[in-house]
Design an enzyme around this catalytic site. Structure first.
Site, PDB file in Angstrom:
ATOM      1  CE  LYS A 131      -6.860  -7.485  -1.028  1.00  0.00           C
ATOM      2  NZ  LYS A 131      -7.429  -7.385   0.285  1.00  0.00           N
ATOM      3  CE  LYS A 151      -4.316  -1.887   1.653  1.00  0.00           C
ATOM      4  NZ  LYS A 151      -5.513  -1.778   2.464  1.00  0.00           N
ATOM      5  CE  LYS A 206     -13.764  -3.461   1.894  1.00  0.00           C
ATOM      6  NZ  LYS A 206     -13.738  -3.144   3.293  1.00  0.00           N
TER       7      LYS A 206
HETATM    8  P1  ATP Z   1      -8.654  -3.098   0.672  1.00  0.00           P
HETATM    9  O1  ATP Z   1      -8.403  -3.946  -0.536  1.00  0.00           O
HETATM   10  O2  ATP Z   1      -9.085  -1.714   0.391  1.00  0.00           O
HETATM   11  O3  ATP Z   1      -7.569  -3.224   1.690  1.00  0.00           O
HETATM   12  P2  ATP Z   1     -10.383  -5.135   1.311  1.00  0.00           P
HETATM   13  O4  ATP Z   1     -11.312  -5.233   0.166  1.00  0.00           O
HETATM   14  O5  ATP Z   1      -9.234  -6.085   1.421  1.00  0.00           O
HETATM   15  O6  ATP Z   1      -9.890  -3.684   1.366  1.00  0.00           O
HETATM   16  P3  ATP Z   1     -10.881  -5.316   4.163  1.00  0.00           P
HETATM   17  O7  ATP Z   1     -11.843  -4.549   4.986  1.00  0.00           O
HETATM   18  O8  ATP Z   1      -9.453  -4.968   4.326  1.00  0.00           O
HETATM   19  O9  ATP Z   1     -11.263  -5.223   2.630  1.00  0.00           O
HETATM   20  O10 ATP Z   1     -11.077  -6.864   4.434  1.00  0.00           O
HETATM   21  C1  ATP Z   1     -12.151  -7.462   5.108  1.00  0.00           C
HETATM   22  C2  ATP Z   1     -12.000  -8.960   5.070  1.00  0.00           C
HETATM   23  O11 ATP Z   1     -12.191  -9.437   3.738  1.00  0.00           O
HETATM   24  C3  ATP Z   1     -10.612  -9.476   5.493  1.00  0.00           C
HETATM   25  O12 ATP Z   1     -10.753 -10.590   6.335  1.00  0.00           O
HETATM   26  C4  ATP Z   1      -9.940  -9.855   4.205  1.00  0.00           C
HETATM   27  O13 ATP Z   1      -9.029 -10.909   4.385  1.00  0.00           O
HETATM   28  C5  ATP Z   1     -11.133 -10.313   3.368  1.00  0.00           C
HETATM   29  N1  ATP Z   1     -10.876 -10.130   1.945  1.00  0.00           N
HETATM   30  C6  ATP Z   1     -10.682  -8.963   1.293  1.00  0.00           C
HETATM   31  N2  ATP Z   1     -10.512  -9.152  -0.024  1.00  0.00           N
HETATM   32  C7  ATP Z   1     -10.618 -10.496  -0.221  1.00  0.00           C
HETATM   33  C8  ATP Z   1     -10.560 -11.334  -1.382  1.00  0.00           C
HETATM   34  N3  ATP Z   1     -10.354 -10.832  -2.581  1.00  0.00           N
HETATM   35  N4  ATP Z   1     -10.722 -12.658  -1.218  1.00  0.00           N
HETATM   36  C9  ATP Z   1     -10.944 -13.186   0.007  1.00  0.00           C
HETATM   37  N5  ATP Z   1     -11.014 -12.460   1.136  1.00  0.00           N
HETATM   38  C10 ATP Z   1     -10.859 -11.128   1.043  1.00  0.00           C
END
Ligand code: ATP
Ligand code: LTN
Length: 336
Positions: free
Chosen positions: A199, A116, A202
Site C-alpha cells: 500500500k 509495524k 506515509k
Molecule cells: P502509515 O502508513 O504511516 O501508517 P498512512 O499513510 O496509512 O500512514 P494514516 O494516517 O494511518 O496514513 O491513514 C489515514 C487514512 O488513509 C486511513 O483511513 C487509511 O485507511 C487511509 N489510507 C492510508 N493509506 C492508504 C492507501 N494506500 N490506500 C487507501 N487508503 C489508505
C-alpha cells in the site's frame, strides 16, 4: 420533522508533511462526500502519531498542515466538526476504560501492530503502538458514530471497536452505538507506484512510489512516469497480473470520474507512455488547486485556530456526555 442525521467519525494522523493520494482516495474523499448528509466529526489524531516519536516542531507544523489540507480538499467547518484529537481530553479517558476491557491476546492479533512492531523490532516498539487501536476505538465510540470512513487497512480496527462496544453494552447496559466501517470499493487501497503490491504509505521507504498531495507538479510527473508496470503493452485492469497498470487505472478513474472500462477503451492500442502521461495530467490538475489552497490557508494561522477552537468545543460537548454516561455505568463515583 427532519430525520436525525447519522453520525460519522474518522481520523487521520499528522505523520508526514503532506497527505498522499492513498489517504485522499481511500479516506478523505469519503469524508468530504459524507459531510452534507451526516453529522460528521473529523479529527487529526495527533495523540496516535506520538507512537512514532515525532520531533515537537515538526509535529506542530504537520498538525496544522493536516488541518489546512483537509479544508483545501473540501471539508467545510460550517458543515462538519473539524478538530484536533488532543483538544478533547475524553479521548484518553475513554481509552483507559476500553483498555481495561480488551484482552491482551485480542490486541496482539491486530495486524497493523504486528507489521509495524516487526519492522522496528521489540526494543524500539512502544506500548502506545500496542494500545493504538484501543485509543482509536475510544475516538469512534465517544461520538456514538454510525459510520467510520477509512481505507481497507483499518477494517480490523473498526471490527475491534465493534467488539468492545458490544461487550460493554452487554455487561453494563446500552451505552454505545455499534459503528460500521464505511469502505468504498474503488480507491480503498492505493498501491505504491514503485512496489504495486504494497500500500502507498506515509512511512514507506520507497518515496518514489508515494504521490504527495503537496508535491510540486514536476515531482509527481516524474514519479508517475517512472511507475513500475509490466512487460506487456495492454492497458487493462488485472490486479493479479498487472498490478502497476491496475493501480494507475484506479487512480485515474477515481480522480477523473471516467470508468475503468472507458479508460481501457480509450487507451486500447496505445503504449504505456501515453497512458502514464494522461494519468499524470489528471493527478496534477486535480492537485493544483489543493496545493494552492493549502498554502494560502497556512498563511493565516489565526483563522485555523478559530476553526479548531469551535471544532473542539462542539466535539467536547458530545464526547464529555458519552464519557459521563460510561463512567456512571461502570460505577465510578461522580465528582458532584
Ligand atoms: P502509515 O502508513 O504511516 O501508517 P498512512 O499513510 O496509512 O500512514 P494514516 O494516517 O494511518 O496514513 O491513514 C489515514 C487514512 O488513509 C486511513 O483511513 C487509511 O485507511 C487511509 N489510507 C492510508 N493509506 C492508504 C492507501 N494506500 N490506500 C487507501 N487508503 C489508505
Ligand atoms: N488508525 C487510523 C487513524 C485513526 C482513525 C481513528 C480512523 C485514529 N483514530 C478513528 C478512523 C476513526 C489510521 O492509522 N489510519
Amino acid at each position: 420533522m427532519t430525520p436525525i442525521r447519522k453520525r460519522v467519525l474518522s481520523g487521520i494522523q499528522p505523520t508526514a508533511g503532506s497527505f498522499h493520494l492513498g489517504n485522499y482516495l481511500g479516506a478523505v474523499k469519503n469524508w468530504v462526500s459524507m459531510q452534507d448528509e451526516h453529522d460528521a466529526f473529523y479529527c487529526v489524531v495527533d495523540l496516535h502519531s506520538l507512537t512514532v516519536d515525532p520531533d515537537p516542531a515538526e509535529l506542530r507544523t504537520r498538525t496544522l498542515s493536516s488541518i489546512a489540507q483537509l479544508l483545501a480538499l473540501g471539508l467545510d467547518p460550517e458543515t462538519c466538526t473539524l478538530f484536533i484529537q488532543s483538544h478533547v481530553a475524553a479521548h484518553n479517558q475513554l481509552a483507559w476504560v476500553m483498555e481495561c476491557m480488551t484482552g491482551f491476546g485480542e490486541a496482539s492479533r491486530m495486524t497493523q501492530f504486528k507489521d509495524k512492531s516487526q519492522k522496528s523490532g521489540a526494543d524500539r516498539t512502544v506500548v502506545g503502538l500496542f494500545t493504538y487501536p484501543i485509543l482509536m476505538a475510544a475516538d469512534i465510540l465517544l461520538y456514538q458514530s454510525n459510520y467510520v470512513p477509512v481505507g481497507e487497512d483499518q477494517r480490523q480496527h473498526v471490527e475491534l471497536t465493534r467488539d468492545l462496544a458490544q461487550r460493554f453494552n452487554s455487561k453494563y447496559g446500552q451505552t454505545f452505538v455499534i459503528p460500521e466501517p464505511f469502505i468504498m470499493k474503488a480507491g480503498a487501497k492505493i498501491y505504491d507506484l514503485q512496489d504495486p503490491t504494497s500500500k502507498m504509505s506515509k512511512s514507506t521507504a520507497s518515496l518514489g512510489g508515494v504521490i504527495d498531495l503537496l508535491d510540486a507538479p514536476e515531482i509527481n510527473l516524474k514519479k508517475i512516469k517512472s511507475a513500475v508496470t509490466d512487460t506487456e503493452r495492454e492497458v487493462k485492469f488485472d490486479e493479479k497480473n498487472k498490478a502497476g497498470i491496475s493501480n494507475l487505472l484506479t487512480i485515474h478513474s477515481s480522480l477523473s470520474g471516467s470508468s475503468i472500462a472507458d479508460l481501457e477503451n480509450e487507451f486500447a492500442g496505445k503504449g504505456y507512455g501515453d497512458f502514464k502521461a494522461a494519468v499524470a495530467e489528471v493527478v496534477i490538475e486535480y492537485l493544483r488547486p489543493v496545493r494552492e489552497r493549502t498554502q494560502q490557508l497556512l498563511t493565516d494561522p489565526s483563522h485555523l485556530q478559530r476553526i479548531l477552537k469551535t471544532g473542539a468545543e462542539k466535539a467536547a460537548a458530545v464526547a464529555d456526555a458519552t464519557l459521563a454516561k460510561t463512567y456512571e455505568s461502570i460505577g465510578l463515583v461522580p465528582r458532584g
